[in-house]
Write an enzyme that holds these catalytic residues in place. Structure first.
Site, PDB file in Angstrom:
ATOM      1  N   LYS A  69      21.892  15.357  12.057  1.00 38.85           N
ATOM      2  CA  LYS A  69      22.520  16.502  12.728  1.00 38.85           C
ATOM      3  C   LYS A  69      23.047  16.075  14.092  1.00 38.85           C
ATOM      4  O   LYS A  69      24.095  16.513  14.545  1.00 38.85           O
ATOM      5  CB  LYS A  69      21.485  17.616  12.883  1.00 38.85           C
ATOM      6  N   HIS A 184       8.208  18.337  32.026  1.00 38.51           N
ATOM      7  CA  HIS A 184       7.239  18.242  33.113  1.00 38.51           C
ATOM      8  C   HIS A 184       6.798  19.611  33.621  1.00 38.51           C
ATOM      9  O   HIS A 184       6.883  19.895  34.835  1.00 38.51           O
ATOM     10  CB  HIS A 184       7.788  17.387  34.267  1.00 38.51           C
ATOM     11  N   LYS A 252      12.569  10.650  54.699  1.00 35.40           N
ATOM     12  CA  LYS A 252      11.858  10.531  53.425  1.00 35.40           C
ATOM     13  C   LYS A 252      12.414   9.343  52.650  1.00 35.40           C
ATOM     14  O   LYS A 252      13.616   9.069  52.700  1.00 35.40           O
ATOM     15  CB  LYS A 252      12.033  11.802  52.607  1.00 35.40           C
ATOM     16  N   MET A 254      13.256   8.172  49.132  1.00 35.37           N
ATOM     17  CA  MET A 254      13.444   8.833  47.837  1.00 35.37           C
ATOM     18  C   MET A 254      12.786   8.029  46.701  1.00 35.37           C
ATOM     19  O   MET A 254      12.817   6.805  46.704  1.00 35.37           O
ATOM     20  CB  MET A 254      14.947   9.006  47.560  1.00 35.37           C
ATOM     21  N   GLY A 255      12.189   8.786  45.770  1.00 30.80           N
ATOM     22  CA  GLY A 255      11.498   8.130  44.658  1.00 30.80           C
ATOM     23  C   GLY A 255      10.006   7.950  44.929  1.00 30.80           C
ATOM     24  O   GLY A 255       9.312   7.320  44.141  1.00 30.80           O
ATOM     25  N   PHE A 256       9.527   8.526  46.056  1.00 28.34           N
ATOM     26  CA  PHE A 256       8.088   8.439  46.369  1.00 28.34           C
ATOM     27  C   PHE A 256       7.511   9.829  46.595  1.00 28.34           C
ATOM     28  O   PHE A 256       8.182  10.718  47.124  1.00 28.34           O
ATOM     29  CB  PHE A 256       7.859   7.559  47.613  1.00 28.34           C
ATOM     30  N   HIS A 258       4.856  13.163  45.214  1.00 30.78           N
ATOM     31  CA  HIS A 258       4.955  14.168  44.143  1.00 30.78           C
ATOM     32  C   HIS A 258       4.181  15.408  44.529  1.00 30.78           C
ATOM     33  O   HIS A 258       3.153  15.312  45.200  1.00 30.78           O
ATOM     34  CB  HIS A 258       4.410  13.615  42.810  1.00 30.78           C
ATOM     35  N   ARG A 267       4.067   8.167  34.568  1.00 24.82           N
ATOM     36  CA  ARG A 267       5.343   7.752  33.979  1.00 24.82           C
ATOM     37  C   ARG A 267       5.889   6.520  34.695  1.00 24.82           C
ATOM     38  O   ARG A 267       6.560   5.676  34.117  1.00 24.82           O
ATOM     39  CB  ARG A 267       6.352   8.904  34.061  1.00 24.82           C
ATOM     40  N   ASP A 309      11.303   8.550  39.227  1.00 25.37           N
ATOM     41  CA  ASP A 309      12.687   8.242  39.598  1.00 25.37           C
ATOM     42  C   ASP A 309      12.872   6.830  40.157  1.00 25.37           C
ATOM     43  O   ASP A 309      13.960   6.264  40.055  1.00 25.37           O
ATOM     44  CB  ASP A 309      13.188   9.271  40.626  1.00 25.37           C
ATOM     45  N   ARG A 334      15.894  16.108  29.865  1.00 21.86           N
ATOM     46  CA  ARG A 334      15.172  17.338  30.241  1.00 21.86           C
ATOM     47  C   ARG A 334      15.705  18.570  29.504  1.00 21.86           C
ATOM     48  O   ARG A 334      15.028  19.607  29.449  1.00 21.86           O
ATOM     49  CB  ARG A 334      15.232  17.514  31.762  1.00 21.86           C
TER      50      ARG A 334
HETATM   51  C1  LIG Z   1      11.134  13.332  38.727  1.00 27.31           C
HETATM   52  C2  LIG Z   1      11.009  14.063  40.030  1.00 27.31           C
HETATM   53  O1  LIG Z   1      11.730  14.997  40.276  1.00 27.31           O
HETATM   54  S1  LIG Z   1       9.798  13.549  41.076  1.00 27.31           S
HETATM   55  C3  LIG Z   1      10.324  14.027  42.717  1.00 27.31           C
HETATM   56  C4  LIG Z   1      11.530  13.256  43.143  1.00 27.31           C
HETATM   57  N1  LIG Z   1      11.801  13.469  44.546  1.00 27.31           N
HETATM   58  C5  LIG Z   1      11.679  12.501  45.471  1.00 27.31           C
HETATM   59  O2  LIG Z   1      11.362  11.359  45.175  1.00 27.31           O
HETATM   60  C6  LIG Z   1      12.022  12.874  46.881  1.00 27.31           C
HETATM   61  C7  LIG Z   1      11.059  12.274  47.892  1.00 27.31           C
HETATM   62  N2  LIG Z   1       9.796  12.947  47.818  1.00 27.31           N
HETATM   63  C8  LIG Z   1       9.601  14.151  48.429  1.00 27.31           C
HETATM   64  O3  LIG Z   1      10.501  14.683  49.099  1.00 27.31           O
HETATM   65  C9  LIG Z   1       8.284  14.843  48.222  1.00 27.31           C
HETATM   66  O4  LIG Z   1       7.258  13.906  48.016  1.00 27.31           O
HETATM   67  C10 LIG Z   1       8.337  15.870  47.071  1.00 27.31           C
HETATM   68  C11 LIG Z   1       9.526  16.807  47.247  1.00 27.31           C
HETATM   69  C12 LIG Z   1       8.485  15.150  45.742  1.00 27.31           C
HETATM   70  C13 LIG Z   1       7.039  16.669  47.059  1.00 27.31           C
HETATM   71  O5  LIG Z   1       7.085  17.428  48.175  1.00 27.31           O
HETATM   72  P1  LIG Z   1       5.893  18.302  48.795  1.00 27.31           P
HETATM   73  O6  LIG Z   1       4.793  18.453  47.861  1.00 27.31           O
HETATM   74  O7  LIG Z   1       6.540  19.534  49.315  1.00 27.31           O
HETATM   75  O8  LIG Z   1       5.397  17.407  49.985  1.00 27.31           O
HETATM   76  P2  LIG Z   1       6.028  17.355  51.427  1.00 27.31           P
HETATM   77  O9  LIG Z   1       7.496  17.107  51.370  1.00 27.31           O
HETATM   78  O10 LIG Z   1       5.574  18.575  52.170  1.00 27.31           O
HETATM   79  O11 LIG Z   1       5.301  16.074  51.977  1.00 27.31           O
HETATM   80  C14 LIG Z   1       3.952  16.057  52.483  1.00 27.31           C
HETATM   81  C15 LIG Z   1       3.894  14.954  53.544  1.00 27.31           C
HETATM   82  O12 LIG Z   1       4.170  13.704  52.943  1.00 27.31           O
HETATM   83  C16 LIG Z   1       5.364  13.136  53.475  1.00 27.31           C
HETATM   84  N3  LIG Z   1       6.179  12.641  52.371  1.00 27.31           N
HETATM   85  C17 LIG Z   1       6.231  13.164  51.125  1.00 27.31           C
HETATM   86  N4  LIG Z   1       7.086  12.439  50.390  1.00 27.31           N
HETATM   87  C18 LIG Z   1       7.573  11.489  51.199  1.00 27.31           C
HETATM   88  C19 LIG Z   1       8.502  10.448  51.005  1.00 27.31           C
HETATM   89  N5  LIG Z   1       9.089  10.286  49.828  1.00 27.31           N
HETATM   90  N6  LIG Z   1       8.795   9.637  52.038  1.00 27.31           N
HETATM   91  C20 LIG Z   1       8.188   9.802  53.228  1.00 27.31           C
HETATM   92  N7  LIG Z   1       7.290  10.782  53.478  1.00 27.31           N
HETATM   93  C21 LIG Z   1       7.000  11.609  52.462  1.00 27.31           C
HETATM   94  C22 LIG Z   1       6.094  14.294  54.148  1.00 27.31           C
HETATM   95  O13 LIG Z   1       6.950  13.859  55.183  1.00 27.31           O
HETATM   96  C23 LIG Z   1       4.933  15.126  54.640  1.00 27.31           C
HETATM   97  O14 LIG Z   1       4.428  14.518  55.803  1.00 27.31           O
HETATM   98  P3  LIG Z   1       3.888  15.424  57.009  1.00 27.31           P
HETATM   99  O15 LIG Z   1       2.747  16.218  56.432  1.00 27.31           O
HETATM  100  O16 LIG Z   1       3.504  14.423  58.025  1.00 27.31           O
HETATM  101  O17 LIG Z   1       5.043  16.298  57.415  1.00 27.31           O
HETATM  102  O1  LIG Z   2       7.175  18.032  38.387  1.00 32.98           O
HETATM  103  C1  LIG Z   2       7.917  17.934  39.375  1.00 32.98           C
HETATM  104  O2  LIG Z   2       7.800  18.610  40.407  1.00 32.98           O
HETATM  105  C2  LIG Z   2       9.026  16.963  39.388  1.00 32.98           C
HETATM  106  C3  LIG Z   2       8.952  15.977  38.289  1.00 32.98           C
HETATM  107  O3  LIG Z   2       8.237  15.007  38.351  1.00 32.98           O
HETATM  108  C4  LIG Z   2       9.735  16.232  37.083  1.00 32.98           C
HETATM  109  O4  LIG Z   2      10.376  17.281  36.966  1.00 32.98           O
HETATM  110  O5  LIG Z   2       9.742  15.370  36.189  1.00 32.98           O
END
Ligand SMILES: CC(=O)SCCNC(=O)CCNC(=O)[C@H](O)C(C)(C)COP(=O)(O)OP(=O)(O)OC[C@H]1O[C@@H](n2cnc3c(N)ncnc32)[C@H](O)[C@@H]1OP(=O)(O)O
Ligand SMILES: O=C([O-])CC(=O)C(=O)O
Length: 373
Positions: A69, A184, A252, A254-256, A258, A267, A309, A334
């Site tokens: 399909k 997820h 921030k 990116m890629g770090f 959760h 994963r 990521d 997704r």
């Molecule tokens: C498959 C996916 O979608 S997975 C998510 C992909 N996104 C990313 O990789 C973006 C980078 N990561 C982030 O922005 C965050 O870790 C998120 C959005 C994934 C989770 O966010 P939240 O749970 O809201 O955590 P928040 O952003 O409040 O971070 C908490 C603390 O850790 C720090 N922190 C979190 N992630 C990061 C990062 N990637 N780099 C540097 N510092 C970070 C924040 O600055 C914060 O510090 P503080 O308390 O001193 O202010």
């Molecule tokens: O669960 C989340 O917040 C983000 C994530 O890892 C995904 O959607 O795969």
């Protein structure tokens, strides 16, 4: 009434699901009871998509029918091709997918809920064709053939992108990435899609909601952002200094990190192994070394771990996939999870409509235009 001051709804239980468990006690991921490790080792993306959307793994005959399909439904119409050709060359591929989904909803609307499985399967089949047709037209001024002998989404995507059948290793690497990206729980895009579904809206609208929500760098856009950052560095030492400077500016990486996982994203460990295999195969071990050093620095400086990521970006890069197509690959996977959640929401629906804690001015008399300074 339950009041929460949790910004970003962190830790708030917003509903029930039987589709997946994410980070129970901060670790682990299962789809319908199967661990992500088992699925990534022994299953395929198409089987996982079926599992998510139907609740059980397919029998061999259901799987074969689903694959057949997929091939039958991968076509795009002349009207769709002409629409894709008219989009600005500068469009972001996520905008192309979102707009293409909307148009498909006009040409092949969902008239009743009985059509939901068929439409979800059609979207899974058509997305690789849609994005590759547009990408090759814009970049190579070439109208690709949409047909391919590939039976899987991963194979079809790689064949259309590169105009040649992928190696089995490449196809399987992408297949595993799609498995890991497929679902997820109540992540931002899935929750948004469920909100749309809860109003009684159609599946295309819910998927458009999902795509729009996934696009941001805090969610799916992070794989694209990770690769852009990694590409800035030519060796691990430069990467270390670059990341330290960014952290000093409170940026921030990116890629770090959760929202739910506390010590590791299960994963990422699987994807890291595939990234190493592909970096060896393509002699890009420097890219891998740069990525590993960033991981070391983030662990040491912030106690943060890579999410899916980060190493997906390295793997996609080694597969010769342009960075701008990384987040669209997330969409292709997704869509299975979003669809499963829409079906689940519909099966026991109540409008999702929380309340807000009002923090604005108290009631006051209207100031007429001539009285305003
Ligand atoms: C498959 C996916 O979608 S997975 C998510 C992909 N996104 C990313 O990789 C973006 C980078 N990561 C982030 O922005 C965050 O870790 C998120 C959005 C994934 C989770 O966010 P939240 O749970 O809201 O955590 P928040 O952003 O409040 O971070 C908490 C603390 O850790 C720090 N922190 C979190 N992630 C990061 C990062 N990637 N780099 C540097 N510092 C970070 C924040 O600055 C914060 O510090 P503080 O308390 O001193 O202010
Ligand atoms: O669960 C989340 O917040 C983000 C994530 O890892 C995904 O959607 O795969």
């Amino acid at each position: 009434m339950i009041l929460t001051n949790s910004t970003g709804l962190a830790g708030v239980v917003a509903g029930e699901t039987a589709i997946s468990t994410v980070g129970k006690q901060g670790v682990g991921l299962t789809y319908r009871g199967y661990t992500i490790e088992d699925l990534a080792e022994h299953s395929t993306f198409e089987e996982v998509a079926w599992l998510l959307m139907h609740g059980e793994l397919p029998t061999p005959s259901q799987r074969d029918q689903f694959l057949a399909k997929r091939i039958a439904q991968q076509r795009i119409s002349d009207e769709m091709m002409s629409f894709l050709e008219q989009l600005p060359d500068t469009s972001h591929p996520m905008d192309v997918l979102r707009s293409g989904t909307s148009l498909l909803g006009c040409w092949e609307p969902e008239h009743s809920i009985d059509q939901q499985q068929r439409i979800a399967a059609r979207l899974l089949a058509v997305f690789p064709s849609m994005i590759c047709y547009w990408y090759r037209f814009v970049n190579d001024r070439f109208r690709i053939e949409i047909e391919s002998e590939q039976t899987t989404v991963a194979g079809h995507f790689l064949q259309l992108l590169h105009s040649g059948a992928p190696s089995e290793v490449d196809r399987r690497a992408l297949d595993v990435a799609l498995i890991l990206y497929a679902e997820h729980e109540f992540n931002a895009s899935t929750f948004a899609a469920r909100v749309t579904a809860s109003t009684g809206s159609d599946l295309y609208s819910a998927i458009c909601t999902g795509i729009g929500t996934l696009r941001g760098p805090l969610h799916g856009g992070a794989n694209e952002a990770s690769m852009k950052m990694i590409s800035n560095f030519t060796d691990p030492e430069q990467a270390e200094q670059g990341v330290l400077r960014r952290l000093a500016r409170h940026e921030k990486i990116m890629g770090f990190g959760h929202r739910v996982y506390k010590s590791t994203d299960p994963r990422s460990e699987i994807m890291k192994r595939w990234a190493l295999t592909l970096c060896k195969q393509t002699r890009q071990l420097k890219t891998y070394a740069v990525a590993e050093r960033i991981e070391t620095v983030m662990q040491r400086e912030k106690g943060l771990f890579p999410n899916l990521d980060f190493y997906s970006a390295v793997a996609f890069h080694c597969l010769g996939i342009p960075t701008a197509l990384f987040t669209p690959l997330f969409v292709m996977a997704r869509t299975a999870g979003w669809s499963a959640h829409v079906f689940e929401q519909r099966s026991n629906n109540r409008l999702i409509r929380p309340t807000a804690n009002y923090i604005g001015p108290s009631q006051r008399p209207l100031v007429r235009p001539h009285q305003r300074t």
